[in-house]
Design a protein around this motif. Structure first.
Motif, PDB file in Angstrom:
ATOM      1  N   ILE A  75      21.472  38.821  50.318  1.00 59.45           N
ATOM      2  CA  ILE A  75      22.258  39.090  51.527  1.00 59.45           C
ATOM      3  C   ILE A  75      22.005  38.046  52.612  1.00 59.45           C
ATOM      4  O   ILE A  75      22.921  37.676  53.357  1.00 59.45           O
ATOM      5  CB  ILE A  75      21.986  40.525  52.054  1.00 59.45           C
ATOM      6  N   GLY A  76      20.788  37.533  52.699  1.00 59.71           N
ATOM      7  CA  GLY A  76      20.494  36.509  53.692  1.00 59.71           C
ATOM      8  C   GLY A  76      21.275  35.241  53.435  1.00 59.71           C
ATOM      9  O   GLY A  76      21.774  34.590  54.371  1.00 59.71           O
ATOM     10  N   CYS A  87      33.985  40.308  51.164  1.00 60.39           N
ATOM     11  CA  CYS A  87      33.254  39.504  50.187  1.00 60.39           C
ATOM     12  C   CYS A  87      32.077  40.311  49.687  1.00 60.39           C
ATOM     13  O   CYS A  87      31.672  41.301  50.301  1.00 60.39           O
ATOM     14  CB  CYS A  87      32.802  38.173  50.787  1.00 60.39           C
ATOM     15  N   ASP A  88      31.510  39.880  48.563  1.00 61.41           N
ATOM     16  CA  ASP A  88      30.361  40.572  47.994  1.00 61.41           C
ATOM     17  C   ASP A  88      29.063  40.072  48.612  1.00 61.41           C
ATOM     18  O   ASP A  88      29.010  38.971  49.176  1.00 61.41           O
ATOM     19  CB  ASP A  88      30.324  40.372  46.484  1.00 61.41           C
ATOM     20  N   GLY A  89      28.027  40.864  48.447  1.00 65.04           N
ATOM     21  CA  GLY A  89      26.718  40.494  48.990  1.00 65.04           C
ATOM     22  C   GLY A  89      25.803  39.844  47.979  1.00 65.04           C
ATOM     23  O   GLY A  89      24.614  39.665  48.256  1.00 65.04           O
ATOM     24  N   ASP A  90      26.347  39.448  46.807  1.00 65.36           N
ATOM     25  CA  ASP A  90      25.488  38.912  45.754  1.00 65.36           C
ATOM     26  C   ASP A  90      25.417  37.392  45.731  1.00 65.36           C
ATOM     27  O   ASP A  90      24.727  36.817  44.893  1.00 65.36           O
ATOM     28  CB  ASP A  90      25.937  39.436  44.388  1.00 65.36           C
ATOM     29  N   GLY A  91      26.138  36.724  46.644  1.00 61.90           N
ATOM     30  CA  GLY A  91      26.073  35.274  46.718  1.00 61.90           C
ATOM     31  C   GLY A  91      27.015  34.549  45.779  1.00 61.90           C
ATOM     32  O   GLY A  91      27.000  33.312  45.728  1.00 61.90           O
ATOM     33  N   LEU A 140      31.829  30.880  49.805  1.00 58.52           N
ATOM     34  CA  LEU A 140      32.282  31.023  51.189  1.00 58.52           C
ATOM     35  C   LEU A 140      32.490  29.681  51.869  1.00 58.52           C
ATOM     36  O   LEU A 140      33.187  29.610  52.887  1.00 58.52           O
ATOM     37  CB  LEU A 140      31.274  31.879  51.970  1.00 58.52           C
ATOM     38  N   GLU A 141      31.930  28.622  51.312  1.00 59.51           N
ATOM     39  CA  GLU A 141      32.173  27.288  51.857  1.00 59.51           C
ATOM     40  C   GLU A 141      33.633  26.856  51.658  1.00 59.51           C
ATOM     41  O   GLU A 141      34.086  25.884  52.281  1.00 59.51           O
ATOM     42  CB  GLU A 141      31.227  26.272  51.217  1.00 59.51           C
ATOM     43  N   GLU A 142      34.370  27.582  50.827  1.00 64.51           N
ATOM     44  CA  GLU A 142      35.769  27.254  50.578  1.00 64.51           C
ATOM     45  C   GLU A 142      36.730  28.031  51.476  1.00 64.51           C
ATOM     46  O   GLU A 142      37.949  27.922  51.330  1.00 64.51           O
ATOM     47  CB  GLU A 142      36.096  27.493  49.106  1.00 64.51           C
ATOM     48  N   LEU A 143      36.203  28.808  52.408  1.00 56.73           N
ATOM     49  CA  LEU A 143      37.064  29.590  53.303  1.00 56.73           C
ATOM     50  C   LEU A 143      38.044  28.749  54.113  1.00 56.73           C
ATOM     51  O   LEU A 143      39.142  29.230  54.427  1.00 56.73           O
ATOM     52  CB  LEU A 143      36.204  30.441  54.240  1.00 56.73           C
ATOM     53  N   PRO A 144      37.709  27.514  54.521  1.00 56.24           N
ATOM     54  CA  PRO A 144      38.710  26.723  55.252  1.00 56.24           C
ATOM     55  C   PRO A 144      40.039  26.594  54.512  1.00 56.24           C
ATOM     56  O   PRO A 144      41.097  26.493  55.153  1.00 56.24           O
ATOM     57  CB  PRO A 144      38.020  25.362  55.417  1.00 56.24           C
ATOM     58  N   ARG A 145      40.021  26.636  53.183  1.00 57.23           N
ATOM     59  CA  ARG A 145      41.272  26.572  52.426  1.00 57.23           C
ATOM     60  C   ARG A 145      42.099  27.831  52.643  1.00 57.23           C
ATOM     61  O   ARG A 145      43.333  27.786  52.615  1.00 57.23           O
ATOM     62  CB  ARG A 145      40.967  26.377  50.950  1.00 57.23           C
ATOM     63  N   PHE A 146      41.438  28.957  52.856  1.00 53.13           N
ATOM     64  CA  PHE A 146      42.156  30.192  53.167  1.00 53.13           C
ATOM     65  C   PHE A 146      42.807  30.075  54.543  1.00 53.13           C
ATOM     66  O   PHE A 146      43.947  30.506  54.746  1.00 53.13           O
ATOM     67  CB  PHE A 146      41.192  31.383  53.149  1.00 53.13           C
ATOM     68  N   HIS A 182      34.121  30.317  41.924  1.00 50.91           N
ATOM     69  CA  HIS A 182      33.170  31.424  41.973  1.00 50.91           C
ATOM     70  C   HIS A 182      31.944  31.125  41.118  1.00 50.91           C
ATOM     71  O   HIS A 182      32.017  30.392  40.142  1.00 50.91           O
ATOM     72  CB  HIS A 182      33.865  32.703  41.485  1.00 50.91           C
ATOM     73  N   ARG A 183      30.802  31.718  41.496  1.00 56.45           N
ATOM     74  CA  ARG A 183      29.542  31.521  40.767  1.00 56.45           C
ATOM     75  C   ARG A 183      28.999  32.873  40.303  1.00 56.45           C
ATOM     76  O   ARG A 183      29.333  33.904  40.887  1.00 56.45           O
ATOM     77  CB  ARG A 183      28.507  30.864  41.678  1.00 56.45           C
ATOM     78  N   PRO A 184      28.130  32.874  39.303  1.00 56.05           N
ATOM     79  CA  PRO A 184      27.429  34.118  38.964  1.00 56.05           C
ATOM     80  C   PRO A 184      26.560  34.547  40.150  1.00 56.05           C
ATOM     81  O   PRO A 184      26.187  33.728  40.988  1.00 56.05           O
ATOM     82  CB  PRO A 184      26.558  33.727  37.768  1.00 56.05           C
ATOM     83  N   ARG A 185      26.246  35.836  40.212  1.00 59.73           N
ATOM     84  CA  ARG A 185      25.392  36.310  41.304  1.00 59.73           C
ATOM     85  C   ARG A 185      24.099  35.502  41.344  1.00 59.73           C
ATOM     86  O   ARG A 185      23.563  35.089  40.311  1.00 59.73           O
ATOM     87  CB  ARG A 185      25.108  37.806  41.182  1.00 59.73           C
TER      88      ARG A 185
END
Length: 244
Positions: free
Chosen positions: A26-27, A92-96, A100-106, A201-204
């Protein structure tokens, strides 16, 4: 760094993170969101026993408590009592796993859309992150939605950005894992402007998945897909009958 226009858009976004036992990740997720300029971060603790809520609170996130199990129930709580100037909801999920670095595309697409969905199947990295059970669940859900509603999604992933007005119009009822299914079906029924955005996307990052990789939980998830879409189809049929 976000440009001024992006910073203004980020200020209108309320982040909602349903989380259960995500102490190890989560951090990282909160840090990623902060680096993107997102300050309105709600972590909905869905019955954690590992100190997830404490860590999130120490990092400055708003923490809400929903002890009753249910992905949709946690998401719903996170959408209540929004500030007047919130225009968008980011889930978004809390598993990492969410990039989220790709949010600017959204953000480049928000002016012309009501619902933006991260599409894990559109990139090699994203496809590699999905387990066989996840890929099978995706195919089942997207195929049934295509047959029932005439719109073929590619993915049913957790990363999604929805306009606040559109979210209110959806009037979602599901409080379990059918939440995401209902959102995507209701978006079709309301003729919203939908766009799937390719993401890597990545695995948790750590910890154990609550569904993927566990056959019992995965079978229950498959049953949820069938019963949720069946119920939504019946509601659609009944609405049509009432209009005649």
């Amino acid at each position: 760094m976000p440009n001024p226009g992006s910073a203004m858009a980020m200020g209108a976004i309320q982040v909602v993170i349903p989380a259960r036992d995500e102490r190890e990740t989560i951090g990282h997720v909160i840090g990623q969101l902060r680096r993107q300029g997102l300050d309105r971060i709600r972590v909905v603790d869905n019955g954690s026993r590992d100190g997830t809520a404490t860590i999130a609170r120490q990092l400055g996130a708003e923490v809400l408590r929903e002890p009753r199990p249910g992905y949709g129930r946690a998401c719903w709580l996170g959408c209540l009592d929004l500030a007047p100037d919130v225009d968008w909801l980011l889930f978004c999920d809390g598993d990492g796993g969410d990039p989220l670095e790709e949010l600017p595309r959204f953000l480049e697409l928000i002016d012309d859309h009501d619902l933006l969905l991260g599409d894990r199947t559109a990139t090699a990295v994203g496809r590699a992150s999905l387990t066989p059970l996840q890929r099978g669940g995706n195919r089942l859900a997207t195929t049934l939605i295509g047959l029932g509603w005439g719109f073929r999604y590619r993915d049913m992933g957790p990363l999604r950005l929805v306009r606040r007005e559109a979210f209110a119009a959806m009037a979602l009822r599901d409080r379990g894992y059918g939440w995401t299914l209902e959102m995507q079906v209701r978006a079709i029924e309301l003729a919203l402007r939908i766009r799937e955005v390719p993401i890597s996307h990545r695995p948790r990052l750590a910890g154990a998945s609550k569904i993927s990789g566990r056959w019992g939980a995965s079978l229950r998830a498959g049953w949820v897909i069938l019963t949720t879409l069946g119920g939504l189809w019946m509601r659609r049929v009944l609405r049509r009958g009432q209009r005649r």
